[in-house]
Structures are given as C-alpha cells and as structure tokens.
Scaffold this active site. Structure first.
Site, PDB file in Angstrom:
ATOM      1  N   HIS A  67      58.385  16.063 -29.554  1.00 20.99           N
ATOM      2  CA  HIS A  67      58.662  16.955 -30.684  1.00 20.99           C
ATOM      3  C   HIS A  67      60.011  17.660 -30.493  1.00 20.99           C
ATOM      4  CE1 HIS A  67      57.785  20.928 -32.823  1.00 20.99           C
ATOM      5  NE2 HIS A  67      57.810  20.019 -33.781  1.00 20.99           N
ATOM      6  N   ARG A  68      60.964  17.339 -31.313  1.00 24.20           N
ATOM      7  CA  ARG A  68      62.358  17.830 -31.192  1.00 24.20           C
ATOM      8  C   ARG A  68      62.922  17.429 -29.826  1.00 24.20           C
ATOM      9  NH1 ARG A  68      61.230  24.101 -33.246  1.00 24.20           N
ATOM     10  NH2 ARG A  68      59.608  23.544 -34.738  1.00 24.20           N
ATOM     11  N   GLU A  73      60.606  12.704 -32.238  1.00 23.61           N
ATOM     12  CA  GLU A  73      60.632  13.398 -33.529  1.00 23.61           C
ATOM     13  C   GLU A  73      61.834  14.327 -33.527  1.00 23.61           C
ATOM     14  OE1 GLU A  73      59.663  16.782 -36.397  1.00 23.61           O
ATOM     15  OE2 GLU A  73      60.153  16.866 -34.269  1.00 23.61           O
ATOM     16  N   ASP A  92      64.463  16.839 -36.489  1.00 22.18           N
ATOM     17  CA  ASP A  92      64.576  17.394 -37.838  1.00 22.18           C
ATOM     18  C   ASP A  92      65.978  17.109 -38.363  1.00 22.18           C
ATOM     19  OD1 ASP A  92      61.952  18.921 -37.791  1.00 22.18           O
ATOM     20  OD2 ASP A  92      62.954  19.689 -36.002  1.00 22.18           O
ATOM     21  N   HIS A 124      66.498  22.149 -36.578  1.00 20.90           N
ATOM     22  CA  HIS A 124      65.221  22.510 -37.204  1.00 20.90           C
ATOM     23  C   HIS A 124      65.363  23.554 -38.311  1.00 20.90           C
ATOM     24  CE1 HIS A 124      61.446  24.758 -37.672  1.00 20.90           C
ATOM     25  NE2 HIS A 124      60.885  23.558 -37.543  1.00 20.90           N
ATOM     26  N   GLU A 158      62.207  13.765 -39.388  1.00 19.96           N
ATOM     27  CA  GLU A 158      61.571  14.705 -40.318  1.00 19.96           C
ATOM     28  C   GLU A 158      62.660  15.325 -41.190  1.00 19.96           C
ATOM     29  OE1 GLU A 158      59.416  18.260 -39.014  1.00 19.96           O
ATOM     30  OE2 GLU A 158      59.548  18.781 -41.131  1.00 19.96           O
ATOM     31  N   LYS A 181      64.324  17.760 -43.658  1.00 19.55           N
ATOM     32  CA  LYS A 181      64.187  19.158 -44.099  1.00 19.55           C
ATOM     33  C   LYS A 181      65.110  19.365 -45.294  1.00 19.55           C
ATOM     34  CE  LYS A 181      61.917  20.982 -40.349  1.00 19.55           C
ATOM     35  NZ  LYS A 181      60.497  21.298 -40.365  1.00 19.55           N
ATOM     36  N   ASP A 221      55.679  18.959 -27.208  1.00 21.44           N
ATOM     37  CA  ASP A 221      56.939  19.452 -26.620  1.00 21.44           C
ATOM     38  C   ASP A 221      57.050  19.019 -25.148  1.00 21.44           C
ATOM     39  OD1 ASP A 221      57.007  20.775 -29.038  1.00 21.44           O
ATOM     40  OD2 ASP A 221      56.674  22.779 -28.214  1.00 21.44           O
TER      41      ASP A 221
HETATM   42  O1  G3P Z   1      56.693  16.524 -37.372  1.00 22.15           O
HETATM   43  C1  G3P Z   1      55.854  17.541 -37.081  1.00 22.15           C
HETATM   44  C2  G3P Z   1      56.531  18.882 -36.931  1.00 22.15           C
HETATM   45  O2  G3P Z   1      57.832  18.699 -36.475  1.00 22.15           O
HETATM   46  C3  G3P Z   1      56.538  19.676 -38.196  1.00 22.15           C
HETATM   47  O3  G3P Z   1      56.865  21.013 -38.020  1.00 22.15           O
HETATM   48  O4  G3P Z   1      58.348  22.951 -38.014  1.00 22.15           O
HETATM   49  O5  G3P Z   1      58.158  21.562 -35.973  1.00 22.15           O
HETATM   50  O6  G3P Z   1      59.363  20.693 -37.939  1.00 22.15           O
HETATM   51  P1  G3P Z   1      58.249  21.574 -37.460  1.00 22.15           P
HETATM   52 MG    MG Z   2      59.855  18.684 -37.189  1.00 20.10          MG
END
Ligand code: G3P
Ligand code: MG
Length: 251
Positions: A11-12, A38, A40, A53, A112, A114, A237
């Site tokens: 995640h990120r 993943e 953003d 993000h 992802e 945004k 994470d």
């Molecule tokens: O892809 C799942 C997650 O990344 C969504 O929430 O705020 O971390 O981008 P956020």
């Molecule tokens: Mg995300």
C-alpha cells in the site's frame, strides 16, 4: 482443494517503513516480496501523472499547495522523504512513468486514481493514463482502481480489457451490493478496508465471481480476519511482515 495464499499488495509501497508513494517505498516493496504495488495517481497543473496520496503536498513534502495548482517542475523540486525520516531526505515525488519503469516483470501495479471528483480533469486523466499503460505495455499488469466510479466506468469503456477495481465509499455505497457496484463500472475487483469488511461482502462477491480486496491489513489480527473471510487480495503497509505471517501459517 489447495488454499492459495492471498496476493500481497504494498500500500503506497512499503509505506510502513519508507515514505509512502516514493521510489524508496517501491524499491522496499520489491525487496519485501510484494506481488503488487498500490499507489495513488494525480494529475498536475501541466497534465503530468504523478504519484501522491493527498490533494495537497503539505503533509508529505516540504512544500505547500494543491497538486492541481502545481507543475511537474514545481513538484520535482520538493523533498518527499524528510518528513518520514532523515535518511530519506532527497526522495522526490515520482511520476507514474518512473514507477512503471522501476517494476520488475513479476510485480503488478494497482494505480488508484485520485480525481477528487472534479469533472474537468477526468477526460485528460483517462486518456493520459490509457496512453501511458499502452506505451509501456502494462495493460495486462495493471489494476485501475478509484473511489471515483464515474472515472472507472468511462475508463472501462475506453479499454474493457484493463482490469478495474471499485473502491467502496460507505456514505455513497452502503445500500448497494458489491456485485452491483462492481458491475456498473466493469470492475472485477471490489476493494474495502479491513474495518469495513462484512460477511455480506464476502458472500456476494464469491457468488458473483468478483475478487475481494482489503486494505489496512497491518497486524496479525487483521490478517487473521481477512484470511478467515477468504479475502484473496491483502493490501498492507508492511508486505514483509504479512508475507512472513502467511508463510508461517502455510507450514
Ligand atoms: O487502494 C486502497 C487504498 O489505497 C484506498 O485508500 O486513502 O489509502 O488511498 P487510500
Ligand atoms: Mg490508495
């Protein structure tokens, strides 16, 4: 039947141990054995796709302002690592192109998108993303996800072969079944947080052949919850620790 271990998504990047959405975090995720990364994606004032993000650069850089009001040159001048730790000082906000170029063949990407729901951005965003994925031959290695379901629906229409992930937004989506939400935008993956996970999501996605992904899986207890529910995609994470726990459980 053999139970396959869930897919581990960073995640990120490995954002628990390196500054989120930087090349340092993505390199760490590769070293940590993530199956997928993943990140953003946002669009700059001069229509470049960058990886960040928040709507603004304030939290994760030494600058100020909204990404949409800044050019790529403005963003590249910022330090995106120091806020996390001195040893990461000098990390930059990466472009999506840079991250794609970094990924080895066995690691896939979850972009992802945004948009903050702003319509004026969507058209250019859709086309730029599609062009880049095609240029880099990434159409089969990417999951395009978003909370912005209008974006997803339009993107899916542009290229139905690219996998779509519908993110769950309770204020808007709570009354609907995951399969209905997913079908509307052409998604084959439904994504919610571990806190939002409900049995009805598990049952409905299973019944309708939709993969269920959960983010925010950062502890042993959270992993146990999603594994027990049969979640196939775990977004964390801490990919190294989650991988270790999965390995230990399969022995
Ligand atoms: O892809 C799942 C997650 O990344 C969504 O929430 O705020 O971390 O981008 P956020
Ligand atoms: Mg995300």
């Amino acid at each position: 039947m053999a139970q396959h271990s869930p897919l581990v998504v960073a995640h990120r990047g490995s954002s628990g141990v390196a500054p989120e959405n930087t090349l340092a975090a993505f390199r760490q995720a590769i070293a940590d054995g993530a199956d997928m990364i993943e990140l953003d994606v946002r669009m700059t004032k001069d229509f470049e796709l960058v990886v960040l993000h928040d709507r603004s650069v304030n939290r994760t850089t030494n600058g100020k302002g909204k990404v949409w009001d800044l050019t790529l040159a403005d963003l590249l001048a910022l330090d995106a690592g120091s806020w996390f730790g001195r040893k990461f000082s000098g990390e930059r906000i990466p472009t999506l192109r840079q991250v794609i170029d970094l990924l080895p063949h066995h690691i896939n990407l979850n972009t992802e998108v945004k948009t903050d729901g702003e319509r004026r951005k969507r058209l250019a965003f859709e086309e730029l993303l599609l062009l880049l994925l095609r240029e880099k031959n990434f159409s089969r290695r990417v999951l395009v996800s978003s909370f912005d379901h209008d974006f997803l629906r339009r993107f899916h229409a542009l290229d139905p072969k690219i996998k779509i992930g519908a993110l769950y937004y309770p204020l808007r989506d709570a009354a609907r079944k995951p399969s209905v939400l997913a079908r509307r935008v052409g998604a084959s993956v439904f994504i919610c947080s571990v806190a939002q996970l409900r049995k009805r999501f598990v049952d409905d996605t299973e019944r309708n052949g939709i993969a269920l992904a959960c983010y925010g899986v950062n502890s042993r207890r959270q992993l146990a919850k999603v594994k027990q529910s049969g979640v196939k995609i775990v977004v964390t994470d801490y990919p190294k620790e989650i991988r270790k726990l999965l390995r230990a459980a399969s022995r």
